[in-house]
Motif scaffolding. Structure first.
Motif, PDB file in Angstrom:
ATOM      1  N   SER A   1     -56.490 -53.130  -0.529  1.00 58.45           N
ATOM      2  CA  SER A   1     -57.174 -51.832  -0.572  1.00 58.45           C
ATOM      3  C   SER A   1     -56.242 -50.662  -0.842  1.00 58.45           C
ATOM      4  CB  SER A   1     -57.923 -51.618   0.738  1.00 58.45           C
ATOM      5  OG  SER A   1     -57.067 -51.903   1.825  1.00 58.45           O
TER       6      SER A   1
ATOM      7  N   THR B   1     -53.988 -44.674   1.247  1.00 54.96           N
ATOM      8  CA  THR B   1     -54.553 -43.332   1.238  1.00 54.96           C
ATOM      9  C   THR B   1     -53.380 -42.353   1.249  1.00 54.96           C
ATOM     10  OG1 THR B   1     -54.642 -43.231   3.631  1.00 54.96           O
ATOM     11  CG2 THR B   1     -56.603 -43.993   2.510  1.00 54.96           C
ATOM     12  N   GLU B   2     -53.693 -41.119   0.941  1.00 55.66           N
ATOM     13  CA  GLU B   2     -52.633 -40.116   0.936  1.00 55.66           C
ATOM     14  C   GLU B   2     -52.590 -39.403   2.271  1.00 55.66           C
ATOM     15  OE1 GLU B   2     -52.179 -38.030  -3.103  1.00 55.66           O
ATOM     16  OE2 GLU B   2     -54.299 -38.422  -2.835  1.00 55.66           O
TER      17      GLU B   2
ATOM     18  N   ALA C   1     -52.818 -36.491   4.485  1.00 47.55           N
ATOM     19  CA  ALA C   1     -53.535 -35.244   4.237  1.00 47.55           C
ATOM     20  C   ALA C   1     -52.837 -34.088   4.946  1.00 47.55           C
ATOM     21  CB  ALA C   1     -54.983 -35.374   4.702  1.00 47.55           C
TER      22      ALA C   1
ATOM     23  N   THR D   1     -54.727 -33.061  -2.586  1.00 50.31           N
ATOM     24  CA  THR D   1     -53.653 -34.044  -2.502  1.00 50.31           C
ATOM     25  C   THR D   1     -53.239 -34.398  -3.940  1.00 50.31           C
ATOM     26  OG1 THR D   1     -55.145 -35.923  -2.496  1.00 50.31           O
ATOM     27  CG2 THR D   1     -54.537 -35.028  -0.350  1.00 50.31           C
TER      28      THR D   1
ATOM     29  N   GLU E   1     -55.603 -36.839  -5.671  1.00 45.37           N
ATOM     30  CA  GLU E   1     -56.880 -36.176  -5.971  1.00 45.37           C
ATOM     31  C   GLU E   1     -56.716 -35.298  -7.212  1.00 45.37           C
ATOM     32  OE1 GLU E   1     -57.832 -33.316  -2.940  1.00 45.37           O
ATOM     33  OE2 GLU E   1     -59.956 -33.248  -3.449  1.00 45.37           O
TER      34      GLU E   1
ATOM     35  N   ASP F   1     -53.915 -48.392   3.457  1.00 46.35           N
ATOM     36  CA  ASP F   1     -55.306 -48.219   3.875  1.00 46.35           C
ATOM     37  C   ASP F   1     -55.809 -49.514   4.523  1.00 46.35           C
ATOM     38  OD1 ASP F   1     -57.967 -47.769   4.204  1.00 46.35           O
ATOM     39  OD2 ASP F   1     -58.364 -47.101   2.157  1.00 46.35           O
TER      40      ASP F   1
ATOM     41  N   ILE G   1     -58.135 -49.411   7.089  1.00 44.47           N
ATOM     42  CA  ILE G   1     -59.208 -48.963   7.979  1.00 44.47           C
ATOM     43  C   ILE G   1     -60.231 -50.075   8.213  1.00 44.47           C
ATOM     44  CG2 ILE G   1     -60.683 -47.912   6.181  1.00 44.47           C
ATOM     45  CD1 ILE G   1     -60.964 -45.548   8.272  1.00 44.47           C
TER      46      ILE G   1
ATOM     47  N   LEU H   1     -53.748 -47.650  13.686  1.00 43.25           N
ATOM     48  CA  LEU H   1     -53.565 -47.341  12.276  1.00 43.25           C
ATOM     49  C   LEU H   1     -52.340 -46.500  11.954  1.00 43.25           C
ATOM     50  CD1 LEU H   1     -57.032 -46.311  10.923  1.00 43.25           C
ATOM     51  CD2 LEU H   1     -55.592 -48.143  10.128  1.00 43.25           C
ATOM     52  N   TRP H   2     -51.997 -45.629  12.879  1.00 41.80           N
ATOM     53  CA  TRP H   2     -50.989 -44.629  12.532  1.00 41.80           C
ATOM     54  C   TRP H   2     -49.574 -45.139  12.793  1.00 41.80           C
ATOM     55  CZ3 TRP H   2     -54.683 -44.464  16.187  1.00 41.80           C
ATOM     56  CH2 TRP H   2     -54.247 -44.681  17.485  1.00 41.80           C
TER      57      TRP H   2
END
Lengths: 504, 309
Positions: free
Chosen positions: B116, B119-120, B122, B138, B141, B253, B255, B264-265
Motif C-alpha cells: 500500500s 502516506t506523506e 502532514a 503536501t 498532492e 501506510d 493503516i 502506527l507512529w
C-alpha cells in the motif's frame, strides 16, 4: 420598487445558538430568516471549542447558567436523537494533584449536589488510576461525573440548521448586517454581500423582531442600534487533535485542576475517536484571529508530557485555535471613549432593552453555551414571543432530522444495500475516514459549498492525512454539482479558493 | 466466498511486480490484485520525470513508463485485477472485505501481501503555529495536481523538506514558470540523491536553507508568508509566499493492518511479529529511495512465497 423582504424574526448569526434559535422559532407560525456573514453556518466559535456537554457542577447554584446547563445536559441525548447527531456519553473525571486542588473538587462536588447533578462521586487517586491507567503522576483525588458527554459541536448546529430549513426557515449566507434601524412596527436591517472581496451589493429587509446570536461579534451587532453597555474582548486558546490510531489512552473526558497556579489541561476522547487536548492558556485576540501560537502549542506539549507521557506528539494531526467571547461591562467616558470594567461578566448576557423588547442579544455565551444551546434558544424565543403577539404553534413543525448515511458506522449488509441503491456509496473518496462519494454528494445536496463545508457535514479530511489525498476529488465533485469552475471552489471561508485553474 | 492463494493490496510498483513474479513461480496460483485507483501504477502515475528503471529494466524511464511496463506484464500474467476498489478491512480469519461500485465483497486468502505504499507526513505533526489558510499542499498532492490534473496551484513557493520528492517538485514548479523561493531542511544535510540536488536545485538556483525549521504560517484565507527559524542562531526569517509545500517525509501506510501491528507512529515496529500469512512489500515495508529497489524487494518476497508452496 418592490417592497423589501419581510421576516417576523431575523436571527443574526448562524452558529450553534443561531441555528438552534431559528429551529425553535419554526415551532411557531412565524416567517424566520437566518442571516450569516460567512458562506456557511457554524464557521465561528461553534466549530472550534472543547466539544463538551457539561454536567453542570461548575456553575454557581441558583444562576441561570447552572439551571440551563443541568437541564441541557439531561436533554442533550434526546436532542441528538431528534437531530440524528452522534453523542458519546463517556463521563468525565476531574483530577487534582494535591490538597489545594482537592478543595476545588470538593467545592465543585457540593455545587453539583446543589445543582441536582446526578451521579457525582469523589474518588481517590488510586481509583482514578484504575479508571485511567495511562494518566501519569501523582493523582490526589478525582471527581467522577457519568453524565458529561461529547459531540462534534458543528454537527449539532448544522443539523439544527437543516431542520430549521425543512420547517420553513429562510437563510441569507455571506450576508453581513451593516445597519439596524427601529421602525414603527419593528426593524429595518441592511445586509451586505460578503462573498466578493471588496464588499458586494446591499439589501434592505424588515423584521418584527431580532435575535442577535452573532457570537464574537454580538456586541457590535447590538451597537448598530443601541448604546454600548457590554463589549466582548475575545480570548484565544490552542488545541491538538491526535490521530485515531492513538487508541486506548483514555476512556473519559479529563479535566485537570493543577496544584500550582495556572491552567490545567482538558482531554476529550471525541465522538469521532480522536483525542482532543487543550485549551492552552487564554490570551486576548482579535475576533477573527484563528491562528495558533507557539507558546500555546508549547504549553500543550509540556502538560501532555506530564499527564500522558506515553502519548506520541508525532501523532498530532492538527492544531487549531478557539475563540471565547469574553463579555465585559463597559461605560462611555465624556469623550465617548469606552471604559472597560475590570472583571469579565461571569453569566450569560441576555439583553432585551425595556424600550426595545423586540431586539434580544445573546452576548458572551461561552462555556457551557453548547450544552445549553436548546435551552438558551427556548429561553430567548419565549421572551420574544409576547413582543410578536404570541403567535400560534406551527402545526406542520417536524422536529426530526434524518441522520445522514455514514457508511463506516453501518454493518456489512447495510453497506451492501446502500451501494445497491446507489453505487456512489461504494466508492471511497476519503481513505483515512472511509467516506464514500455518495456521502459527499449527500453533504453537497444538504448545502455544503466548500471543501470544509463537506468536511463538517460528513467528516472527510479529518483523518491523519488531513485531506491531502481527497481535497481535489472533493473539489471536483463540488465543481460538478454546483456547476462552478474548480478555480472558484473554496477550501473554507469566502475567497479561500486554492486552485488557480488549468496550467498554461 | 471466493478464495485466493494470494491477495495483493495496492497496484503500484510493489504490488504489480509481486503479482507477476508470483505467477512466474506458481503458474496455477489464484492471484487477486486490488487497487483504489482507476488505473494501475500508484504513485508512479504522477511521476513524469525520468530516472526510473535504470537497474530493474536497464533503461532510463519515466515513472509513468515504468508503470505501463509493469501493467503490461500484469496483463500477460493473467492476474485478476480489481480497480476503483477500497479495502475496508483485513480480518485475522484470513479474509478481506472491500468496497466498490458493485458492492461489498469478502474474499479469503492463503497469503496477503500489503503493497500500500506510503502516506506523506502532514503539516499537523510538525508543531507549526499560525493560521491554516488555502495554499498549503503536501508534495505528493501538489505533484498529482500539476502532473495528473494539470492544475495551477500558486506562483511563489516555499518547500519544507529537502528529500527527493521535494527536489523533484521544485524542478517541476520551476519548469512551470513558478518561482521556488527557497527549500528548507531541518538536518544539516539534504537526504536527497546527489543527482536530484544538482538537476533540481542547483540547476534552477533555488536556495536551500539547512538547519531550518518552519515555525509559523501567516495569512488568511490565503497563505501570505511563513516564518522560518535558523536553528543554530535562533534567528527568525519571514518569507513571503503564495504556496507552501510540505515535503517532510513519508510514512509507510499500514493503516489497514494496524490491529495486527500497533502502534502506527512507531518508527521501527517489529515486522517479525506479523502473522505468518501477512507480508509487507515495497514502501509500506520500508521507504525505498528508488522504485527499482521496490521491484527487487517484491521479487524476493514473491520468490520466497512461491518456494514454500
Amino acid at each position: 420598487m418592490s417592497s423589501p423582504f419581510h421576516a417576523d424574526v431575523c436571527v443574526i448569526g448562524g452558529g450553534v445558538l443561531g441555528c438552534m434559535a431559528a429551529r425553535t422559532l419554526t415551532r411557531y407560525q412565524l416567517k424566520v430568516l437566518l442571516i450569516e456573514k460567512e458562506n456557511d453556518v457554524c464557521m465561528g466559535i461553534s466549530r472550534a471549542n472543547t466539544a463538551i456537554i457539561y454536567a453542570g457542577y461548575d456553575n454557581k447554584p441558583g444562576t441561570l447558567k447552572s439551571s440551563l446547563c443541568v437541564k441541557g445536559n439531561m436533554n442533550f441525548p434526546s436532542l441528538c436523537q431528534e437531530l440524528g447527531v452522534p453523542i458519546s456519553r463517556c463521563g468525565s473525571l476531574m483530577i487534582c494533584h494535591g490538597p489545594r486542588g482537592a478543595e476545588v473538587l470538593k467545592k465543585k462536588y457540593q455545587n453539583g449536589l446543589q445543582n441536582h447533578v446526578s451521579g457525582l462521586e469523589l474518588i481517590s487517586g488510586e481509583e482514578v488510576h484504575a479508571l485511567e491507567p495511562h494518566l501519569a503522576g501523582e493523582i490526589y483525588m478525582g471527581l467522577y461525573s457519568p453524565n458529561t458527554a461529547t459531540v462534534q459541536p458543528w454537527e449539532i448546529g448544522i443539523a439544527a440548521f437543516e431542520n430549521a430549513l425543512a420547517n420553513g426557515c429562510e437563510v441569507r449566507l455571506s450576508a453581513k448586517v451593516t445597519d439596524i434601524k427601529k421602525t414603527e412596527d419593528g426593524f429595518r436591517i441592511t445586509i451586505a454581500d460578503t462573498s466578493v472581496p471588496r464588499g458586494g451589493k446591499t439589501e434592505v429587509l424588515t423584521a418584527g423582531g431580532i435575535l442577535n446570536c452573532a457570537g464574537v461579534y454580538a456586541d457590535r451587532v447590538r451597537e448598530l442600534l443601541l448604546p454600548p453597555s457590554v463589549r466582548i474582548y475575545p480570548e484565544k486558546a490552542d488545541y491538538f487533535i491526535f490521530d485515531k490510531a492513538v487508541k486506548g489512552f483514555l476512556s473519559h473526558i479529563i479535566f485537570q485542576e493543577p496544584e500550582e497556579k495556572g491552567k490545567g489541561l482538558t482531554l476529550v476522547p471525541t465522538v469521532n475517536g480522536n483525542l482532543l487536548a487543550g485549551p492552552s492558556a487564554q490570551g486576548d485576540c482579535a475576533p477573527d484571529d484563528v491562528s495558533t501560537s507557539s507558546e500555546g502549542l508549547a504549553f500543550l506539549e509540556k502538560r501532555l508530557g506530564e499527564l500522558l507521557p506515553g502519548l506520541p506528539l508525532s501523532a498530532v494531526i492538527r492544531s487549531f485555535a478557539s475563540i471565547r467571547p469574553n463579555p465585559f461591562e463597559v461605560s462611555q467616558g465624556k469623550d465617548l471613549e469606552i471604559i472597560r470594567s475590570p472583571r469579565s461578566i461571569h453569566s450569560f448576557v441576555i439583553d432585551q432593552p425595556g424600550d426595545c423588547p423586540g431586539f434580544i442579544s445573546l452576548i458572551g455565551i461561552k462555556t457551557p453555551g453548547l450544552t445549553c444551546c436548546e435551552e438558551l434558544a427556548d429561553y430567548v424565543v419565549s421572551r420574544l414571543l409576547p413582543v410578536l403577539g404570541n403567535p400560534p404553534l406551527n402545526p406542520d413543525f417536524h422536529p426530526r432530522r434524518k441522520s445522514p448515511v455514514c457508511m463506516r458506522r453501518l454493518s456489512l449488509s447495510e453497506k451492501a444495500s446502500c451501494i445497491e441503491k446507489d453505487p456512489s456509496y461504494g466508492k471511497i473518496v476519503c481513505r483515512c475516514e472511509q467516506i464514500s462519494e455518495g456521502e459527499i454528494l449527500d453533504a453537497i445536496s444538504r448545502g455544503a459549498k466548500t471543501v470544509d463545508g463537506v468536511k463538517r457535514r460528513c467528516g472527510t479530511g479529518m483523518g491523519s492525512c488531513q485531506g491531502s489525498r481527497c481535497t481535489y476529488e472533493i473539489a471536483r465533485l463540488l465543481s460538478r454539482e454546483l456547476d462552478k469552475p474548480i478555480s472558484e471552489i473554496c477550501k473554507d471561508g469566502s475567497n479561500s479558493d486554492f486552485i488557480k485553474g488549468d496550467l498554461t | 466466498m471466493t478464495q485466493f492463494d494470494f491477495i495483493i493490496i495496492g497496484g503500484g510498483a510493489a504490488g504489480m511486480t509481486a503479482a507477476c513474479r508470483i505467477r512466474k513461480g506458481s503458474p496455477q496460483a489464484k492471484i487477486l490484485l486490488i487497487d483504489r485507483g482507476e488505473t494501475l501504477g500508484g504513485v508512479l502515475c504522477q511521476c513524469v520525470h525520468h530516472g526510473f528503471g535504470l537497474s530493474y529494466f536497464g533503461e532510463d524511464l519515466t515513472g509513468t513508463e515504468y508503470a505501463r511496463r509493469l501493467e503490461q506484464q500484469v496483463k500477460n500474467a493473467s492476474v485478476q485485477v480489481l480497480l476503483c476498489t477500497e479495502v475496508l478491512e483485513v480480518s485475522p480469519d484470513k479474509t478481506i472485505t472491500f468496497s466498490n461500485a458493485q458492492g461489498i465483497q469478502t474474499c479469503s486468502f492463503r497469503h496477503l501481501i500489503l503493497a500500500s505504499g506510503c502516506t506523506e507526513r502532514a503539516l499537523g505533526s510538525l508543531g507549526v503555529s499560525g493560521t491554516r489558510p488555502a495554499g498549503i499542499f503536501t508534495a505528493g498532492e501538489a505533484q498529482k495536481l500539476i502532473n495528473v490534473h494539470h492544475q495551477d496551484i500558486g506562483d511563489r513557493a516555499v518547500i519544507i523538506g529537502s528529500g527527493d520528492i521535494g527536489m523533484i517538485l521544485a524542478r517541476r514548479l520551476s519548469l512551470c514558470g513558478k518561482k521556488v523561493i527557497c527549500m528548507t531542511e531541518i538536518a544539516d544535510k539534504s537526504p536527497a540523491l546527489s543527482r536530484n540536488r544538482i538537476n533540481c536545485l542547483e540547476a534552477f538556483q533555488i536556495p536551500l536553507f539547512l538547519r531550518t525549521r518552519l515555525i509559523e504560517i501567516h495569512g488568511y484565507p490565503h497563505i501570505e508568508a511563513v516564518t522560518l527559524l535558523d536553528i543554530p542562531t535562533n534567528a527568525l526569517r519571514r518569507v513571503e509566499c503564495s504556496l507552501l509545500i510540505i515535503a517532510a517525509g513519508l510514512i509507510p501506510d499500514r493503516i489497514l493492518i494496524q490491529n495486527f501491528f500497533p502502534p502506527l507512529w512507531e518508527a521501527a515496529p517489529d515486522l517479525n511479529a506479523l502473522p505468518k500469512w501477512l507480508h509487507l512489500c515495497g514502501n509500506c515495508h520500508h521507504v525505498h529511495p528508488i522504485v527499482d529497489g521496490v521491484s527487487f524487494q517484491a521479487e524476493k518476497l514473491a520468490d520466497r512465497l512461491t518456494e514454500t508452496i
